[in-house]
Motif scaffolding. Structure first.
Motif, short mmCIF file in Angstrom:
data_model
loop_
_atom_site.label_atom_id
_atom_site.label_comp_id
_atom_site.label_asym_id
_atom_site.label_seq_id
_atom_site.Cartn_x
_atom_site.Cartn_y
_atom_site.Cartn_z
N UNK A 116 -22.59 -25.89 20.00
CA UNK A 116 -23.15 -24.54 19.91
C UNK A 116 -22.88 -23.72 21.15
N UNK A 117 -22.64 -24.39 22.27
CA UNK A 117 -22.44 -23.69 23.55
C UNK A 117 -20.97 -23.52 23.90
N UNK A 118 -20.07 -23.83 22.98
CA UNK A 118 -18.64 -23.79 23.27
C UNK A 118 -18.11 -22.37 23.42
N UNK A 119 -16.99 -22.27 24.11
CA UNK A 119 -16.14 -21.10 24.04
C UNK A 119 -14.98 -21.48 23.14
N UNK A 120 -14.59 -20.57 22.25
CA UNK A 120 -13.59 -20.91 21.24
C UNK A 120 -12.47 -19.89 21.21
N UNK A 121 -11.36 -20.30 20.64
CA UNK A 121 -10.25 -19.42 20.33
C UNK A 121 -10.02 -19.50 18.83
N UNK A 122 -10.03 -18.36 18.15
CA UNK A 122 -9.95 -18.37 16.69
C UNK A 122 -9.03 -17.27 16.19
N UNK A 123 -8.55 -17.46 14.96
CA UNK A 123 -8.00 -16.38 14.15
C UNK A 123 -9.05 -16.10 13.07
N UNK A 124 -9.22 -14.85 12.70
CA UNK A 124 -10.23 -14.55 11.68
C UNK A 124 -9.92 -13.23 11.00
N UNK A 125 -10.53 -13.06 9.80
CA UNK A 125 -10.52 -11.78 9.11
C UNK A 125 -11.91 -11.53 8.58
N UNK A 126 -12.37 -10.28 8.68
CA UNK A 126 -13.69 -9.90 8.19
C UNK A 126 -13.59 -8.87 7.09
N UNK A 127 -14.34 -9.09 6.00
CA UNK A 127 -14.34 -8.19 4.85
C UNK A 127 -15.77 -7.78 4.54
N UNK A 128 -15.97 -6.52 4.25
CA UNK A 128 -17.28 -6.01 3.89
C UNK A 128 -17.55 -6.28 2.41
N UNK A 129 -18.64 -7.01 2.13
CA UNK A 129 -18.95 -7.37 0.75
C UNK A 129 -19.30 -6.19 -0.13
N UNK A 130 -19.80 -5.13 0.47
CA UNK A 130 -20.17 -3.94 -0.30
C UNK A 130 -18.94 -3.20 -0.81
N UNK A 131 -17.92 -3.11 0.04
CA UNK A 131 -16.74 -2.32 -0.31
C UNK A 131 -15.52 -3.16 -0.69
N UNK A 132 -15.52 -4.42 -0.24
CA UNK A 132 -14.34 -5.25 -0.46
C UNK A 132 -13.21 -4.95 0.51
N UNK A 133 -13.47 -4.11 1.51
CA UNK A 133 -12.43 -3.68 2.46
C UNK A 133 -12.45 -4.53 3.72
#
Length: 204
Positions: A116-133
Protein backbone atom coordinates in the motif's frame (compact mmCIF):
# COMPACT_ATOMS: atom_id res chain seq x y z
CA UNK A 1 -6.42 16.59 -20.25
CA UNK A 2 -2.98 16.38 -18.65
CA UNK A 3 -2.32 12.96 -17.07
CA UNK A 4 -1.12 14.33 -13.77
CA UNK A 5 -4.02 16.77 -13.58
CA UNK A 6 -6.52 13.94 -14.06
CA UNK A 7 -5.12 11.48 -11.53
CA UNK A 8 -2.54 13.17 -9.37
CA UNK A 9 -4.45 16.33 -8.49
CA UNK A 10 -4.48 15.56 -4.79
CA UNK A 11 -4.43 17.76 -1.75
CA UNK A 12 -3.62 16.73 1.81
CA UNK A 13 -7.29 16.11 2.62
CA UNK A 14 -7.59 13.39 -0.02
CA UNK A 15 -4.30 11.76 0.97
CA UNK A 16 -5.48 11.65 4.59
CA UNK A 17 -8.75 10.09 3.45
CA UNK A 18 -6.82 7.24 1.82
CA UNK A 19 -5.18 6.41 5.13
CA UNK A 20 -8.37 6.55 7.14
CA UNK A 21 -11.16 5.19 4.97
CA UNK A 22 -12.61 1.72 5.22
CA UNK A 23 -15.70 2.03 3.06
CA UNK A 24 -17.01 3.91 0.05
CA UNK A 25 -19.17 6.11 2.24
CA UNK A 26 -16.25 7.00 4.50
CA UNK A 27 -13.88 7.80 1.66
CA UNK A 28 -15.89 10.74 0.41
CA UNK A 29 -16.75 12.35 3.73
CA UNK A 30 -15.17 15.54 4.94
CA UNK A 31 -12.81 16.03 2.01
CA UNK A 32 -12.25 19.10 -0.09
CA UNK A 33 -11.47 18.62 -3.74
CA UNK A 34 -7.84 19.41 -4.61
CA UNK A 35 -6.64 21.58 -7.44
CA UNK A 36 -4.14 20.90 -10.18
CA UNK A 37 -1.54 23.02 -8.38
CA UNK A 38 -1.51 20.42 -5.59
CA UNK A 39 -0.32 17.65 -7.93
CA UNK A 40 2.14 15.34 -6.26
CA UNK A 41 4.28 14.85 -9.36
CA UNK A 42 6.15 11.70 -10.36
CA UNK A 43 7.77 9.80 -7.53
CA UNK A 44 10.75 7.63 -8.43
CA UNK A 45 9.44 4.10 -8.94
CA UNK A 46 12.84 2.56 -9.65
CA UNK A 47 14.17 -0.61 -8.12
CA UNK A 48 12.18 -3.02 -10.26
CA UNK A 49 13.64 -4.99 -13.14
CA UNK A 50 10.57 -4.67 -15.35
CA UNK A 51 12.45 -2.52 -17.86
CA UNK A 52 9.23 -1.30 -19.51
CA UNK A 53 9.86 2.18 -20.87
CA UNK A 54 6.66 2.90 -22.79
CA UNK A 55 2.95 2.19 -23.03
CA UNK A 56 1.56 0.48 -26.14
CA UNK A 57 -0.30 2.87 -28.42
CA UNK A 58 -1.81 0.62 -31.12
CA UNK A 59 -5.57 0.10 -30.77
CA UNK A 60 -6.91 -3.21 -29.49
CA UNK A 61 -8.09 -5.68 -32.12
CA UNK A 62 -11.78 -5.29 -32.94
CA UNK A 63 -12.48 -8.95 -32.18
CA UNK A 64 -10.49 -9.07 -28.91
CA UNK A 65 -12.30 -11.03 -26.19
CA UNK A 66 -13.04 -8.99 -23.04
CA UNK A 67 -11.44 -10.24 -19.82
CA UNK A 68 -14.08 -8.40 -17.78
CA UNK A 69 -17.81 -7.86 -18.26
CA UNK A 70 -19.71 -6.16 -15.46
CA UNK A 71 -23.25 -4.90 -14.94
CA UNK A 72 -23.59 -1.84 -12.78
CA UNK A 73 -26.49 -0.42 -10.82
CA UNK A 74 -27.12 1.19 -14.21
CA UNK A 75 -25.33 0.39 -17.44
CA UNK A 76 -22.41 -1.96 -17.82
CA UNK A 77 -18.85 -2.35 -19.09
CA UNK A 78 -16.61 -4.64 -21.07
CA UNK A 79 -12.83 -4.42 -20.83
CA UNK A 80 -9.98 -5.82 -22.89
CA UNK A 81 -6.57 -5.60 -21.20
CA UNK A 82 -3.59 -4.03 -22.89
CA UNK A 83 -0.95 -6.26 -24.47
CA UNK A 84 2.73 -5.69 -25.22
CA UNK A 85 1.76 -3.87 -28.42
CA UNK A 86 -1.91 -2.87 -28.06
CA UNK A 87 -3.71 -0.43 -25.79
CA UNK A 88 -6.72 -1.64 -23.77
CA UNK A 89 -10.30 -1.32 -24.95
CA UNK A 90 -13.12 -0.24 -22.64
CA UNK A 91 -16.71 -0.32 -23.87
CA UNK A 92 -19.31 1.38 -21.67
CA UNK A 93 -23.08 0.96 -21.72
CA UNK A 94 -24.00 4.43 -20.50
CA UNK A 95 -24.73 5.67 -18.02
CA UNK A 96 -22.65 3.25 -15.95
CA UNK A 97 -22.85 3.58 -12.18
CA UNK A 98 -21.66 1.28 -9.40
CA UNK A 99 -22.64 1.29 -5.73
CA UNK A 100 -19.36 -0.32 -4.61
CA UNK A 101 -15.90 -0.05 -6.15
CA UNK A 102 -15.17 -3.17 -8.22
CA UNK A 103 -11.61 -4.39 -8.92
CA UNK A 104 -10.83 -7.11 -11.45
CA UNK A 105 -7.43 -8.68 -12.18
CA UNK A 106 -7.48 -8.98 -15.96
CA UNK A 107 -4.02 -10.53 -16.32
CA UNK A 108 -1.97 -11.60 -13.29
CA UNK A 109 1.67 -10.63 -13.34
CA UNK A 110 4.57 -12.64 -11.94
CA UNK A 111 6.33 -9.89 -10.01
CA UNK A 112 6.33 -8.90 -6.35
CA UNK A 113 3.11 -7.94 -4.58
CA UNK A 114 2.62 -4.17 -4.50
CA UNK A 115 2.37 -2.83 -0.92
CA UNK A 116 0.00 0.00 0.00
CA UNK A 117 2.96 2.33 0.57
CA UNK A 118 4.67 1.65 -2.77
CA UNK A 119 5.61 4.08 -5.47
CA UNK A 120 4.59 2.65 -8.84
CA UNK A 121 5.03 3.15 -12.55
CA UNK A 122 1.93 2.38 -14.61
CA UNK A 123 0.20 2.73 -17.94
CA UNK A 124 -3.51 3.49 -17.60
CA UNK A 125 -6.65 4.80 -19.28
CA UNK A 126 -9.61 6.42 -17.54
CA UNK A 127 -13.18 6.48 -18.87
CA UNK A 128 -16.16 8.33 -17.44
CA UNK A 129 -19.02 5.90 -16.82
CA UNK A 130 -21.65 8.59 -17.30
CA UNK A 131 -20.49 9.60 -20.78
CA UNK A 132 -18.40 6.65 -21.94
CA UNK A 133 -15.67 9.14 -22.92
CA UNK A 134 -11.96 8.72 -22.21
CA UNK A 135 -10.77 11.60 -20.02
CA UNK A 136 -7.12 10.60 -19.65
CA UNK A 137 -4.75 8.01 -21.09
CA UNK A 138 -1.07 7.22 -20.77
CA UNK A 139 -1.59 4.90 -23.74
CA UNK A 140 -2.23 7.91 -25.98
CA UNK A 141 1.11 9.49 -25.10
CA UNK A 142 2.94 6.17 -24.78
CA UNK A 143 4.57 7.40 -21.57
CA UNK A 144 4.17 5.59 -18.21
CA UNK A 145 3.29 7.63 -15.13
CA UNK A 146 5.07 7.35 -11.75
CA UNK A 147 3.47 8.18 -8.39
CA UNK A 148 3.19 7.04 -4.75
CA UNK A 149 0.01 5.12 -3.89
CA UNK A 150 -0.63 7.40 -0.94
CA UNK A 151 -0.82 10.33 -3.35
CA UNK A 152 -3.67 9.31 -5.67
CA UNK A 153 -7.45 9.03 -5.54
CA UNK A 154 -8.59 6.17 -3.25
CA UNK A 155 -9.99 3.96 -6.02
CA UNK A 156 -6.70 4.03 -7.91
CA UNK A 157 -4.80 2.89 -4.83
CA UNK A 158 -7.41 0.17 -4.10
CA UNK A 159 -6.97 -1.18 -7.61
CA UNK A 160 -3.17 -1.44 -7.42
CA UNK A 161 -2.24 -2.32 -3.81
CA UNK A 162 -2.07 -6.08 -3.33
CA UNK A 163 -1.63 -6.81 -7.04
CA UNK A 164 1.55 -8.26 -8.54
CA UNK A 165 3.94 -6.23 -10.64
CA UNK A 166 3.18 -7.05 -14.27
CA UNK A 167 -0.55 -7.36 -13.63
CA UNK A 168 -3.20 -5.62 -15.68
CA UNK A 169 -6.13 -4.51 -13.56
CA UNK A 170 -9.58 -3.08 -14.19
CA UNK A 171 -11.48 -0.93 -11.71
CA UNK A 172 -14.92 0.65 -11.71
CA UNK A 173 -14.94 3.09 -8.82
CA UNK A 174 -17.65 4.97 -7.03
CA UNK A 175 -17.62 8.74 -7.01
CA UNK A 176 -16.49 8.60 -3.37
CA UNK A 177 -13.39 6.64 -4.40
CA UNK A 178 -12.78 8.92 -7.38
CA UNK A 179 -13.70 12.61 -7.31
CA UNK A 180 -16.52 13.00 -4.78
CA UNK A 181 -16.75 16.73 -5.53
CA UNK A 182 -16.19 16.30 -9.26
CA UNK A 183 -13.22 17.43 -11.39
CA UNK A 184 -14.36 19.98 -13.97
CA UNK A 185 -10.96 19.99 -15.73
CA UNK A 186 -11.52 16.35 -16.66
CA UNK A 187 -15.27 16.71 -17.31
CA UNK A 188 -16.07 14.68 -14.18
CA UNK A 189 -19.26 15.60 -12.36
CA UNK A 190 -20.35 14.84 -8.81
CA UNK A 191 -21.56 11.23 -8.68
CA UNK A 192 -19.70 10.01 -11.76
CA UNK A 193 -18.45 6.41 -11.76
CA UNK A 194 -14.92 6.18 -13.20
CA UNK A 195 -13.47 3.15 -15.02
CA UNK A 196 -9.74 2.47 -15.44
CA UNK A 197 -7.52 -0.16 -16.99
CA UNK A 198 -4.11 -0.11 -15.29
CA UNK A 199 -0.93 -1.96 -16.28
CA UNK A 200 1.51 -2.15 -13.36
CA UNK A 201 5.05 -1.85 -14.71
CA UNK A 202 7.20 -1.26 -11.63
CA UNK A 203 6.89 -0.85 -7.86
CA UNK A 204 9.31 0.14 -5.15
Amino acid sequence: MNIKNAILVLGAAVVLTVAGCSSDSDSGSGTTEPTATAATGGADAGGSDSGAASCPTAPAKADATPQWSEKGATGGLQMVASTATEAPKITIETPLSVTDTQVKTLVEGDGAIVPETASVSVCYVGVNGRTGQTFDSAYESGTPVDFPLDGVIPGFSKAIAGQKVGSKVGVAMTSADGYASGNPQAGIEVGDTLVFEISILNAS
